[in-house]
Design an enzyme around this catalytic site. Structure first.
Site, PDB file in Angstrom:
ATOM      1  N   GLU A 215       0.849  -1.189   0.000  1.00  0.00           N
ATOM      2  CA  GLU A 215       0.000   0.000   0.000  1.00  0.00           C
ATOM      3  C   GLU A 215       0.885   1.240   0.000  1.00  0.00           C
ATOM      4  O   GLU A 215       2.072   1.149   0.258  1.00  0.00           O
ATOM      5  CB  GLU A 215      -0.852   0.010   1.283  1.00  0.00           C
ATOM      6  CG  GLU A 215      -1.851  -1.119   1.337  1.00  0.00           C
ATOM      7  CD  GLU A 215      -2.687  -1.121   2.609  1.00  0.00           C
ATOM      8  OE1 GLU A 215      -2.363  -0.348   3.538  1.00  0.00           O
ATOM      9  OE2 GLU A 215      -3.651  -1.883   2.652  1.00  0.00           O
ATOM     10  N   HIS A 256      -4.938   1.874   5.754  1.00  0.00           N
ATOM     11  CA  HIS A 256      -4.311   1.714   7.056  1.00  0.00           C
ATOM     12  C   HIS A 256      -3.584   2.968   7.508  1.00  0.00           C
ATOM     13  O   HIS A 256      -3.312   3.863   6.727  1.00  0.00           O
ATOM     14  CB  HIS A 256      -3.340   0.536   7.013  1.00  0.00           C
ATOM     15  CG  HIS A 256      -4.036  -0.763   6.781  1.00  0.00           C
ATOM     16  ND1 HIS A 256      -4.070  -1.364   5.548  1.00  0.00           N
ATOM     17  CD2 HIS A 256      -4.760  -1.548   7.604  1.00  0.00           C
ATOM     18  CE1 HIS A 256      -4.768  -2.484   5.636  1.00  0.00           C
ATOM     19  NE2 HIS A 256      -5.201  -2.619   6.872  1.00  0.00           N
TER      20      HIS A 256
END
Ligand code: SF4
Lengths: 299, 397, 73
Positions: A215, A256
């Site tokens: 990510e 996140h």
């Protein structure tokens, strides 16, 4: 063979009486994992799904071998739970709890390192070696877990717990299967990064390739790219980088906690470039992963 | 969470870090007065949060009249939908030497780290242009900070004598406040050594660890930080505020971050990584997401219900796509219950409002039964994320 | 009203077993049971019923006294 866990691996659950812990304790037991105790302060003496509950970790480690612990206590108590486990001599620690400030995560990881313990997470789901051991809440109920994770040749490391299962499911459907899957956690400071764990896969004879899900945010991909180049890894690696839409939205954070893009090395585009330069195949779409793995292992 | 520079400077001042002469003003006239008090050329810094304003938010002027004119322009800046929160008017001493310091966490070693250079700038940028001029020293978040670490860093900057001692004090002070206040990043992008040997900090950027905002409340209160101020790069919309409220009111599972886009496909999606992947996938297939959401953990039925109603009530959204990666602890059945409840409460038929329901994994058999009862097709795990996104986009257009 | 779950309680069974009412209140992770007005009795908190996680703990505590029904089956 397997990474980190094994057939005989026995562990405990700290925070076992919480809503989530109840769920995954039952799921792990049904999957065949050996959970030999749980800890919730003030609830010692009870039982959940046949697992005895204690007030302290030492009550268990004093009489039995404890290979690992899964920590799912509320945020404010998570570092304390980790220190308790480390001081009781437990060496494999999974921290599921989300939202631990990086200062606390850093302190816990440093303490663990000083005591020869390994931390996976925080903000992760744990580890599965299909049909051997499930250590944590990865995979959901045992029936679903068995559908998504079949034994095979691909090691998986993922910053997202959910995407660990998604990717393993795709690898299983394609017939490649999974050797060991590790949800490493999505926070900016985690106990074990791709580069920390890749040597374990390198040494695992069941693993023929590794898939990593990544990510925006952080430098873990650059570190992995460097490791593979420096160590001339035998393992082909296939990566997928999510969150490309974030390239258009500097400073915004999605996903996140570790995903804020503020440094050059952080952006999905940079990550993909760095990994490609290191010989890592980068999948354009998540669905392309199994075929890329096949190409790379010549199967 | 980004601090305004004047807030960061208040923290530094409280901890005895020497700063350049500086005054926070709210109007152009005050800027003029402040400039004449300081005397000589001054620098004006509009207090902004949004990235990309680095150049536009700063002006150097020769005199008080210039300060007034520049302040008027700066106060008109658009800071992601906000007005600048005042202007810092500051002296701009040129010293004998200039330094930069940066405190952050190193994900590789998992330790806090100080980087320093004997030139001004952001260490990240200097790392590209002048890697040889950067020195680094890790420290510990577990043990109290010890001054010798700062001394070693000062030594590697080739300082000696009083300079070494002064730098040691400053670096120690900054390291301690970095830890004490749960900062995620602290960048002193410019610190000068003045003629008389003193050091003074010119430019500061600081970010609070967002997860520590509750325990840092006393410090934030001191600075006058509003409780719901998350310092997003742009002002949150009503939709986003409502989403955050729903999330905060029920601790069971999460649905955030939630963000508003200008598309027409309502997204009830999860989880952290799944949402990123799904948003990319919807866009790749030509769809325009109306929002971002990230169902994570195991949200209550009620939370899923409220999220569904929020997304479906957004102007321009007629239908929602309910999608996720293969879930482990989020339960497909609880999501299905919440989504159907939400749609029903709005007076619609679930089958008219759900473009696709692709939430395989935990409790999927129950989810499938629930959907079947309400006439909604359930996509199982053999439908990939890419395929699910494609179908949703196809159905909406 | 709950759309998905119904929890049936056989009051006579619960009230006959000392401590069972409290046990039910304690085991349910989503507060579907609350102590009733009569001694050793429980009531159902209707607002929470759709939150039932189907964890079976109530039925394990009282296999005869509690039944959790899925309305979608
Ligand atoms: S099954 Fe579990 S959640 Fe449902 S009522 Fe019983 S105890 Fe509560």
């Amino acid at each position: 063979m397997a990474v980190i866990v094994h057939e005989d691996f026995q562990f405990i659950v700290q925070g076992i009486t919480g809503r989530e812990a109840l769920n995954f304790t039952r799921e792990c037991l049904e999957y065949g994992s050996k959970i030999i105790g749980g800890v919730t302060p003030g609830k010692g003496g009870r039982e959940v799904y046949g697992v005895p509950v204690y007030d302290t970790v030492r009550e268990i480690t004093d009489t039995q071998r404890v290979d690992g612990t899964v920590i799912t206590v509320p945020l404010a108590f998570a570092p304390d739970a980790a220190y308790e486990a480390i001081d009781a001599g437990i060496k494999e620690i999974i921290i599921i709890t989300e939202g631990i400030p990086r200062k606390d995560a850093s302190a816990v990881v440093e303490y663990a390192a000083l005591h020869g313990a390994r931390v996976i997470g925080p903000n992760c789901l744990g580890i599965i070696v299909p049909d051997v051991c499930r250590f944590g809440s990865l995979g959901g109920p045992a029936v679903d877990c068995r559908k998504a994770f079949k034994p095979g040749v691909v090691g998986v490391m993922s910053r997202s717990g959910g995407m660990t299962t998604e990717i393993c499911n795709a690898l299983t459907l394609s017939g490649l299967g999974v050797s060991t899957a590790i949800s490493i956690g999505g926070d900016p400071v985690i106990g074990s990064t791709y580069a920390d764990l890749i040597p374990l896969f390198e040494a695992d004879k069941d693993t023929k390739a590794v898939v990593v899900y990544s990510e925006p945010g952080g430098t873990a991909e650059a570190e992995l790219a460097r490791w593979t180049q420096e160590h001339k890894s035998r393992l082909p690696i296939v990566a997928f980088v999510a969150g490309r839409f974030m390239d258009e939205m500097p400073g915004m954070s999605f996903g996140h906690a570790g995903t804020v893009v503020n440094k050059k090395v952080d952006s999905p585009a940079d990550k993909m470039r760095r990994m490609r330069e290191a010989g890592i195949s980068v999948a354009e779409e998540i669905g392309d992963i199994p075929n890329l793995v096949r190409e790379r292992i010549g199967n | 969470m980004r601090f305004y520079e004047f807030e960061a400077k208040q923290l530094l001042e409280k901890h005895g870090i020497p700063l350049v002469q500086s005054e926070l003003v709210k109007t152009a006239d005050e800027a003029k007065t402040a400039a004449s008090k300081i005397g000589g050329p001054v620098i004006l810094k509009a207090q902004v949060i949004a990235p990309g304003l680095t150049t536009a938010s700063v002006q150097e002027v020769a005199d008080p009249a210039g300060a007034k004119a520049a302040a008027a322009t700066l106060l008109g800046l658009d800071d992601g939908g906000r007005k600048p929160n005042g202007i810092l008017v500051e002296a701009r001493p040129t010293g004998e030497a200039v330094y930069s310091l940066s405190f952050t966490y190193d994900g590789t070693t998992k330790l806090p780290v100080i980087a320093a250079a004997n030139m001004a700038g952001k260490i990240d940028d200097l790392g590209d242009t002048h890697p040889e001029r950067i020195v680094r020293r890790h420290f510990s978040a577990l043990y109290p900070f010890s001054d010798y670490i700062a001394k070693e860093l000062a030594k590697s900057l080739v300082l000696g004598g009083n300079d070494l001692k002064r730098m040691t004090r400053i670096v120690s002070g900054l390291a301690r406040l970095f830890l004490k206040y749960d900062l995620a990043d602290l960048d002193i992008t410019s610190m000068v050594k003045l003629g008389e040997g003193r050091f003074a900090v010119l430019d500061v950027e600081a970010d609070l660890e967002i997860e520590a905002r509750h325990r840092q409340r006393p410090m934030l209160d001191d600075l006058g930080f509003a409780k719901d101020d998350l310092r997003q790069v742009r002002e949150p919309t009503k939709f986003e505020l409502e989403g955050a409220r729903i999330d905060a009111e029920d601790p069971r599972g999460i649905i955030s971050p939630i963000a508003e886009f200008d598309g027409n496909i309502g997204l009830v999606i999860g989880a952290g990584g799944g949402s990123l992947t799904l948003t990319d996938a919807v866009r790749k297939h030509g769809g325009r997401p109306a929002n971002y959401a990230a169902i994570g953990g195991n949200p209550s039925v009620d939370k899923a219900r409220r999220l569904t109603k929020l997304v479906l009530s957004k102007p321009g959204v007629d239908k929602i796509a309910v999608m996720s990666n293969v879930v482990s602890n989020t339960r497909a059945d609880l999501v299905a219950r919440g989504v159907i409840k939400g749609i029903t409460e709005l007076g619609f038929e679930p089958k008219d409002k759900i473009l696709i329901f692709r939430v395989p994994g935990a409790w999927e058999a129950d989810a499938a039964k629930i959907l079947q009862k309400y006439g909604v097709e359930y996509c199982d795990r053999t439908v990939s994320i890419s395929e699910a996104a494609r179908r949703a986009v196809e159905k909406v257009s | 009203m709950a759309m998905f779950i119904r929890v049936d309680v056989d009051k006579s069974v619960i009230e006959k077993t000392p401590g069972l009412a409290d046990k039910l209140v304690e085991v349910c992770p989503v507060n579907i049971f609350k102590v009733g007005s009569k001694p050793s009795s429980v009531e159902i908190v209707e607002d929470n019923v759709d939150e039932c996680t189907l964890c079976d703990l109530c039925m394990q505590a009282s296999p005869k006294g509690v039944r959790v029904v899925k309305l979608y089956e």
